[in-house]
Design an enzyme around this catalytic site. Structure first.
Site, PDB file in Angstrom:
ATOM      1  N   SER A   1      -9.929   0.051   7.163  1.00 53.66           N
ATOM      2  CA  SER A   1      -9.301   0.084   5.830  1.00 53.66           C
ATOM      3  C   SER A   1      -8.703  -1.218   5.347  1.00 53.66           C
ATOM      4  CB  SER A   1      -8.224   1.164   5.795  1.00 53.66           C
ATOM      5  OG  SER A   1      -8.796   2.448   5.806  1.00 53.66           O
TER       6      SER A   1
ATOM      7  N   LYS B   1       0.851  -1.193   0.000  1.00 56.01           N
ATOM      8  CA  LYS B   1       0.000   0.000   0.000  1.00 56.01           C
ATOM      9  C   LYS B   1       0.882   1.236   0.000  1.00 56.01           C
ATOM     10  CE  LYS B   1      -3.751   2.169   2.686  1.00 56.01           C
ATOM     11  NZ  LYS B   1      -4.553   2.102   3.925  1.00 56.01           N
TER      12      LYS B   1
ATOM     13  N   SER C   1      -9.314   2.295   2.967  1.00 62.08           N
ATOM     14  CA  SER C   1      -8.379   3.028   2.153  1.00 62.08           C
ATOM     15  C   SER C   1      -7.394   2.133   1.412  1.00 62.08           C
ATOM     16  CB  SER C   1      -7.591   3.987   3.059  1.00 62.08           C
ATOM     17  OG  SER C   1      -6.842   3.260   4.030  1.00 62.08           O
TER      18      SER C   1
END
Lengths: 411, 411
Positions: A155, A62, A131
């Site tokens: 997330s 990420k 996210s």
């Protein structure tokens, strides 16, 4: 999807080379990435280790997590082209085990709620969640067998459910958040996305050098089924998935009961945002001072409001959180329950791309710092999942229970 | 020394401009820095804000803390010339208040124990301590009125004592460690160096936006005097300084008693290193993997050994630490004590530059996450100090007690 364990089994059997495993990943990326948009950058020519327990395993990172070889852009123009000095510890560890940090995956800006460009590979026209959008979507699309994400609200667990993959948010600080862009130092947690619970357990055991995490033993399970009454109303599909998983677990031999949480947990749930935002405006002080106009609208508005949270409110919220953390294990014990089975989100991923969905079914667990696992519930429509929650430090138990539910649902 | 409060009083009275205050600092640096060697880099032409509660106050930043305008080199050739993207939140906050981040100050490599080149301005031929050597020495030499440091073992409290300045290590995470190079996420704590307790309290109150921190009220104090029996034997000079401070406090009206700690605290003290090193080898995974040969010898040897610490030992150490954190406030209450008065180090700074001194009088307090303040004890020889310790979250009380002791000693 690409299974980490299956790829490794083929490599160990000599029917696939590490380079061959990387080639499979590259083919999948070439086929699916144009439509999914899960990747921010890709290492064009990575070194592929020949040895190590993760040799041949490409993983995604990420884009709020530092990598020395690939830019780390935090989903924001402020960090365009930014190159950190070092790999974050989780990245360094996967690499030391033979894994290849092949791609950075999309993130909402600063891991907040402004959506990414990523599409849900298993639910056309719907958000992949956030996210950690890119990590969830890349695993769901079969482009990567493993990806790192982060959770401050919901997330990891939510996008895993929306995309139909396994996600784990381990106990707080089981994985260091060093080298991760901080939003809330009390809440930020690193997590993993994989195709199966066994894959997640194997990766987490290797990452933490704790073999017991993947033992997945088959001790008799006592499962408390929870429909929280303090967050949003769940959708009928979400409730149906939870009931289906509970029935399957019961049919497989688990003892089930319905669980209700004492008032302390409602209070803790409601104070999650106080802690997150009080810390967020401080953690992002430089960005807010120098680049406020470049922040996306949802984040900017949240930080605008965060400055007004009094320190006393923050201190009070932390005391409630601490009380919840101290109480949770004993509370479950008192109820005669080993793990909680609950919803990872209100239901399926919302239509459209204006929102990353609702994190209200995740915030309490992030605040408590307890291990959570998303288990997909197979079906014909858009992906649905359930969430398994265990007491702090019982990541092995959370994964064993998740594996149990996964197998029960497959029967 | 340069007092933050005095400089600000003159600026507010109109007898000194912010630029004039900066000029005083530059003169002091020109005079003292060649001999002290406390600074790594210096902003040649900083913007000097005209307004704000810290306008005219130059501050130093330990070189493990990120700054956007000056390199951040972690005391290591591995990070030579490294420029982070953003200011750490503490730096951004001081800047927003009008302060000038004028200099980066020396640090031992990765804030461990390999000495810096910095000299003790108040004890010729002796170490300034570490790891926040430059911040302590710069304030002691009158070059800066304020400097940021960090403590994982004893890296604020000890150099403050060795150099004869005030140091504060606040409650764990009262100041975010965001933007600080991590060694141990359970222990790393940001702290401050100043010329007086009032300066430290003012700076911390501004930094945290908590006005109550500098109230320094004069409530009757009950002080427990502690000579720990579980760490190194204190030196006669150290003990004499502690006794002198205790007598002065008593003469000023405090009620004094001798304190002994239950066995739990000896156990916690002994496990500090397990937590520090288990986390250190993980936090520095990238550096250790790619640049082991460039690490200085003490750190390299420590990390070599750290790889062998089992996860179970770390988990057990964390449980003991948690038990100590939960117990400390009630234990003091049971003893009828508001704050602890104890040694900040075994005695004066050791001769020579081969060691930064002994952190054994600091580790327990860092592990407990409780606020600690170094108060210099005036005398004719090399600097000596005492350490005031209060329960978690009672930073205001720690500072009030430190101010009380400081005034008592000045009588």
């Amino acid at each position: 999807m690409l299974s980490l364990m299956s790829l490794r089994a083929r490599i160990e059997a000599g029917t696939l080379t590490p380079a061959g495993a990387l080639a499979l990943v590259r083919e999948a990326i070439a086929a699916r990435e144009p439509e999914v948009g899960a990747l921010v950058s890709l290492d064009p020519d990575p070194v592929v280790p020949q040895a190590g327990p993760l040799a041949g395993i490409a993983f995604g990172v990420k884009d709020v997590i530092d990598t020395a070889d690939l830019p780390t852009q935090i989903g924001s123009s402020i960090y365009e082209g930014w190159r950190p000095k070092a790999d974050a510890p989780a990245v360094a560890r996967f690499r030391a085990l033979g894994g290849v940090a092949l791609a950075k995956t999309t993130t909402t800006a600063f891991a907040f709620m402004d959506p990414t460009r990523t599409r849900n590979p298993n639910a056309p026209g719907r958000t992949p969640g956030g996210s950690s959008a890119g990590s969830a979507a890349a695993v769901a699309a079969g482009m990567l067998p493993l990806a790192l994400g982060t959770q401050t609200g919901g997330s990891v667990i939510r996008p895993a459910a929306f995309c139909g993959v396994v996600g784990i948010k381990p106990s707080f600080r089981l994985l260091p958040t060093v080298g991760m862009k901080c939003f809330s130092w009390t809440l930020d947690t690193l997590g993993l996305f994989t195709a199966s619970v066994a894959d997640a357990a194997h990766a987490l055991a290797l990452l933490t050098d704790r073999a017991e995490i993947e033992r997945l033993d088959d001790a008799p399970l006592r499962i408390g089924v929870l429909v929280p009454d303090f967050c949003a109303d769940p959708e009928p599909e979400g409730l149906a998935a939870l009931r289906r998983a509970a029935r399957a677990a019961e049919a497989s031999g688990a003892s089930m009961c319905d669980l209700a949480l004492p008032g302390l947990y409602r209070e803790a749930f409601e104070l999650h945002g106080t802690i997150q935002d009080f810390e967020g405006i401080r953690a992002l002080a430089w960005e807010y001072t120098h680049h406020r106009a470049a922040l996306p609208p949802l984040l900017r508005a949240q930080l605008d409001a965060a400055g007004a949270i009094p320190a006393a409110a923050y201190d009070a919220a932390r005391r409630v959180a601490r009380a919840g953390r101290r109480d949770f294990r004993d509370m479950l014990k008192g109820e005669g329950v080993d793990v909680v089975l609950t919803l990872p989100a209100p239901g399926t991923a919302p239509h459209g791309y204006a929102s990353t969905g609702d994190s209200r079914f995740n915030r309490l667990w992030t605040l408590l710092g307890v291990p959570c696992v998303t288990v997909p519930v197979p079906g014909d429509g858009p992906p649905l999942g359930v969430q398994v929650v265990a007491p702090f430090g019982e990541d092995a138990r959370a994964l064993a229970a998740a594996s149990f539910v996964e197998r029960a649902l497959a029967r």
